[in-house]
Design an enzyme around this catalytic site. Structure first.
Site, PDB file in Angstrom:
ATOM      1  N   ASP A   6     -12.769   2.040   4.877  1.00  0.00           N
ATOM      2  CA  ASP A   6     -11.602   1.878   5.755  1.00  0.00           C
ATOM      3  C   ASP A   6     -12.023   1.330   7.108  1.00  0.00           C
ATOM      4  OD1 ASP A   6      -9.531   2.579   4.115  1.00  0.00           O
ATOM      5  OD2 ASP A   6      -9.511   4.685   4.690  1.00  0.00           O
ATOM      6  N   ARG A  20      -5.585  16.487   3.702  1.00  0.00           N
ATOM      7  CA  ARG A  20      -4.580  15.423   3.873  1.00  0.00           C
ATOM      8  C   ARG A  20      -3.236  15.862   3.268  1.00  0.00           C
ATOM      9  NH1 ARG A  20      -3.582   9.119   2.271  1.00  0.00           N
ATOM     10  NH2 ARG A  20      -3.364   8.375   4.369  1.00  0.00           N
ATOM     11  N   ASP A  45       0.840  -1.205   0.000  1.00  0.00           N
ATOM     12  CA  ASP A  45       0.000   0.000   0.000  1.00  0.00           C
ATOM     13  C   ASP A  45       0.873   1.252   0.000  1.00  0.00           C
ATOM     14  OD1 ASP A  45      -2.274   1.926   1.059  1.00  0.00           O
ATOM     15  OD2 ASP A  45      -3.289   0.028   0.636  1.00  0.00           O
ATOM     16  N   LYS A  92      -4.145  -0.809  -6.676  1.00  0.00           N
ATOM     17  CA  LYS A  92      -5.162  -0.126  -5.859  1.00  0.00           C
ATOM     18  C   LYS A  92      -5.100   1.356  -6.194  1.00  0.00           C
ATOM     19  CE  LYS A  92      -6.391   0.611  -0.969  1.00  0.00           C
ATOM     20  NZ  LYS A  92      -6.028   0.229   0.411  1.00  0.00           N
ATOM     21  N   TRP A  93      -6.190   1.883  -6.735  1.00  0.00           N
ATOM     22  CA  TRP A  93      -6.247   3.263  -7.248  1.00  0.00           C
ATOM     23  C   TRP A  93      -6.999   4.103  -6.236  1.00  0.00           C
ATOM     24  CZ3 TRP A  93      -5.819   4.432 -12.976  1.00  0.00           C
ATOM     25  CH2 TRP A  93      -6.045   5.785 -13.250  1.00  0.00           C
ATOM     26  N   ASP A  94      -6.270   4.925  -5.496  1.00  0.00           N
ATOM     27  CA  ASP A  94      -6.837   5.661  -4.362  1.00  0.00           C
ATOM     28  C   ASP A  94      -7.127   7.118  -4.748  1.00  0.00           C
ATOM     29  OD1 ASP A  94      -7.659   6.041  -1.733  1.00  0.00           O
ATOM     30  OD2 ASP A  94      -5.831   5.255  -0.838  1.00  0.00           O
TER      31      ASP A  94
HETATM   32  C1  DGJ Z   1      -6.975   5.408   2.063  1.00  0.00           C
HETATM   33  C2  DGJ Z   1      -7.342   3.980   1.818  1.00  0.00           C
HETATM   34  O1  DGJ Z   1      -8.711   3.776   2.021  1.00  0.00           O
HETATM   35  C3  DGJ Z   1      -6.514   3.070   2.698  1.00  0.00           C
HETATM   36  O2  DGJ Z   1      -6.900   1.738   2.512  1.00  0.00           O
HETATM   37  C4  DGJ Z   1      -5.075   3.281   2.387  1.00  0.00           C
HETATM   38  O3  DGJ Z   1      -4.795   2.860   1.084  1.00  0.00           O
HETATM   39  C5  DGJ Z   1      -4.700   4.732   2.585  1.00  0.00           C
HETATM   40  N1  DGJ Z   1      -5.563   5.602   1.813  1.00  0.00           N
HETATM   41  C6  DGJ Z   1      -3.280   4.989   2.164  1.00  0.00           C
HETATM   42  O4  DGJ Z   1      -2.940   6.297   2.262  1.00  0.00           O
END
Ligand code: DGJ
Length: 724
Positions: free
Chosen positions: A549, A444, A367, A477-479
């Site tokens: 989360d 953030r 991550d 994983k695309w955040d």
């Molecule tokens: C938010 C995501 O929901 C988490 O699972 C994790 O990837 C964090 N960002 C990482 O900064």
């Protein structure tokens, strides 16, 4: 099936169990005569009930005073300022400066299959027999605006997919101020409105309220579909529930600012519209140009909310989700986030991988924190090169070690973000979303990258694809970890500044399209601080989305219930974490609902925990097909019951079922029989709880005795029923 009955000037859009009927009325007005359970009639004039004028409602002069008013008629696509005083789906400013908009029937055609509205994500057909599409061209002779209405009608699914294309066929530019995707007028207000509100770590909480006179609804102005409201709404007959009542579901295939509004008018009729949020939106349409709205998926069920949800699930599984992992089994993963946050290196992740392998886990996901100088969330977004202090020798060393263990390897990115403390920002400060004269708000510690710009997208695609093509990356994983404020682009002229939000989403979709095409073997998982972009637009590009989360198994229950109103089990990322609220058995039972994984340090598990985790891995595989291709039945809603929550999956042939019950709080009532749903009453099933054989009729009408199965706080039980 779509038919046009010329002598009645009626379009009949029939699915297996529903009918949607549009008539071309006098003077070319399109009105909606009916939407509900299937009716065979082709003459529906008896239902034409609301066209006559009421006091103070302006009449169409050509039809005659008192003969027809758009103000009370069920208008198919309501327009602004031309006699209909209710909320309008369409408002376009013309060269005279006013927004009087009035489109009437011009022509139509019916064709097999569904329209491709790329670059917008959309429902597709796998073959032309699955669905037909009706295209109705309407036009405003004064301005030259054409509004082409599309209706894709599935034969086996009670779904109508709608969108609108606006074309300027006139001789002067136009400005679109409102362009909704769908408008439905229902003849009463006897409905409850269900929506899904939320916030970070509390996504998609069901909210139910009776319709009231006036306006009610939901929207997003956050630049994304958002945690706060999901782009979904349902109307259910007052008193209706999972099994009873007419349910109308509306879900936008869109990831940006949206609006779903219902208005109950002075005649106690209901209009609901769904589309792009008109706040902070205006689209300049030069002569000859077109604008395409996103799609709205409309689902009807005469048998309550459960059937509505199952229709959404089937449609999204077969006709929205794409790519290799539409059908291929998704690997059971372990993610480093909750186990390590930013504190990891090659050796630590290798140890995670070794222990994960031993537990039967199939993929390690690294991550946030692997790039540039990122050891916390204050910097480096936009600098997508590996941090060799954490990963000495580069990413290849770790990827090779993980692959050598027989695990797949996944990586985290947040492509649309930029930290002020990054090389990218220092080189291109104008690449962040901003407006002149104002300091962008920070969230953030980050800004949003202006992906409405092609040069910005090229840079991000270039940086990321050089990593993705150099190493064997199996998952991404695309955040997306903030909402958008001070929305603007350095490249947009002032008169087009209100196009920004939609252009941003088009840019996002373009970037996702490039990645999914360039790397078709990568499994993409969408994420936005958990489930802040859990919408059908994102599902088109990534078959699974991190649901929340919040990995507390009890707090997850309403989140997963709400999510299931329209999104299939395969789309819900659901992980077992170290959260101490319950033991691993219940955490695993809750996570079994979705696409599985772990958020924990596997090195720290004791022997007993390891055994439970191994059992949950076995359950994941055992029930994988049933949960993904079976039908969901929500049995006890955690928001309606203080003690328990329950749901079941039943295979399409009704030969197998899996029931899950979680005790949220010990009940003072020690007797607990639970009635199953969805089984075949005539079939006999072996029950894994007591080994007994019972008819489906007994299990659904009498119930199964679970009094001893999960009595205490945080207990759970999964029960399998197999046809004998
Ligand atoms: C938010 C995501 O929901 C988490 O699972 C994790 O990837 C964090 N960002 C990482 O900064």
């Amino acid at each position: 099936m779509i038919s046009y009955i010329p002598e009645k000037k009626v379009f009949k859009l029939d699915t297996k169990n529903s009918s949607y009927i549009i008539a071309i009325f006098q003077e070319g007005y399109l009105i909606n005569d009916y939407y509900g359970a299937y009716i065979p009639d082709t003459d529906i004039s008896a239902l034409r009930r609301r066209n006559r004028s009421a006091s103070f409602s302006p009449s169409n002069a050509a039809i005659g005073e008192g003969a027809f008013t758009p103000d009370t008629a069920p208008m198919e696509y309501s327009t602004n300022g031309a006699g209909d005083m209710r909320i309008s789906a369409l408002a376009v400013r013309n060269k005279d400066g006013n927004t009087v908009t009035d489109v009437r029937y011009k022509s139509h055609r019916i064709f097999a299959g569904a329209p491709d509205i790329s670059p917008l994500p959309h429902i597709y057909t796998n073959n032309d027999n699955e669905a037909d599409t009706l295209e109705i061209v309407t036009a405003d002779p004064y301005t030259g605006l054409e509004a082409t209405l599309y209706y894709t009608v599935f034969k086996e699914l009670d779904a109508v997919i709608r969108c609108v294309k606006l074309t300027n066929s006139g001789d002067a530019p136009l400005d679109i101020e409102r362009a909704f995707s769908a408008c439905v007028d229902l003849p009463s207000m006897d409905y409850d409105l269900i929506t899904l509100w939320g916030r970070h770590v509390k996504e998609r909480q069901e909210q139910r309220r009776p319709l009231a006179h006036g306006l009610q609804g939901i929207h997003s102005k956050r630049g994304v579909s958002s945690h706060a409201q999901n782009p979904f709404a349902a109307l259910i007959s007052a008193g209706g529930n999972e099994e009873y009542g007419n349910a109308y579901g509306f879900n936008l295939v869109y990831s940006g600012n949206f609006d779903i509004s219902a208005e109950v008018d002075h005649n106690a009729t209901t209009r609901i519209i769904a589309g792009i949020n008109p706040d902070d939106f205006c689209w300049h349409l030069d002569v000859g140009e077109s604008f395409q709205t996103p799609q709205c998926v409309q689902v009807f069920s005469a048998n309550g909310l459960g059937e509505m949800s199952r229709t959404f699930h089937r449609l999204y599984s077969n006709n929205l989700i794409r790519g290799r992992y539409k059908t291929e089994k998704r690997p059971l993963l372990i993610n480093s986030w909750e186990a390590a946050y930013f504190d990891f290196d090659t050796d630590k992740l290798t140890a995670f991988g070794e222990h994960a392998k031993e537990l039967g886990i199939e993929m390690l996901v690294m991550d946030d924190g692997w790039f540039a100088k990122r050891n916390d969330d204050t910097n480096s977004l936009g600098d997508w090169y590996v941090n060799e202090k954490k990963l000495p020798g580069g990413l290849g060393v770790l990827v090779d070690r993980i692959h050598a263990l027989g695990l797949k390897f996944g990586i985290w990115y947040e492509p649309e973000m930029i930290s002020p403390d990054s090389d990218l920002y220092r080189a291109h400060p104008d690449w962040c979303v901003h407006v002149p004269g104002r300091v962008p708000s920070i969230s953030r510690h980050q800004y949003v990258l202006d992906v409405s710009r092609e040069d910005v997208r090229d840079n991000i695609f270039g940086q990321m694809s050089s990593v993705l093509s150099k190493y064997k990356i199996d998952y991404l994983k695309w955040d997306f970890n903030r909402n958008i404020s001070e929305a603007g682009s350095a490249l947009l002229p002032p008169e087009r500044s209100k196009e920004f939000f939609h252009r941003f989403i088009l840019g996002t979709y373009d970037l996702m399209d490039r990645f999914t095409k360039a790397f078709p073997d990568i499994l993409f998982e969408n994420c936005s601080g958990g489930g802040g972009r859990f919408d059908p637009g994102m599902l088109y590009f990534s078959p699974q989305i991190w649901t929340s989360d919040n990995t507390d198994p009890i707090e997850r229950l309403p989140i997963q219930f709400g999510t299931s109103y329209c999104y299939p089990a395969s789309s819900m990322g659901a992980h077992v974490s170290a959260n101490p609220r319950t033991g691993y058995k219940t955490k695993a039972a809750v996570a079994l609902w979705g696409t599985g994984g772990f958020e924990l340090d596997p090195v720290k598990l004791n022997e007993e925990e390891r055994a439970t985790v191994r059992q949950s891995v076995a359950d994941y595989h055992r029930y994988y097909d049933l949960i993904r291709s079976g039908d969901l039945y929500r049995l006890i809603n955690p928001l309606n019951d203080p003690y328990r929550c329950a749901w079941a999956f039943v295979s399409a042939d009704k030969a197998q079922a899996l029931l899950t019950v979680v005790t949220m709080r010990k009940s003072e009532n020690t007797l607990f029989f639970l009635k199953m749903k969805g089984l075949c009453p005539e079939k006999y099933y072996k029950c894994s709880l007591d080994g007994g054989v019972y008819s489906g009729a007994l299990l659904m009408n009498g119930g199964i005795d679970l009094s001893e199965a999960c009595p205490d706080d945080g207990d759970s039980v999964i029960v399998e029923f197999g046809e004998v």
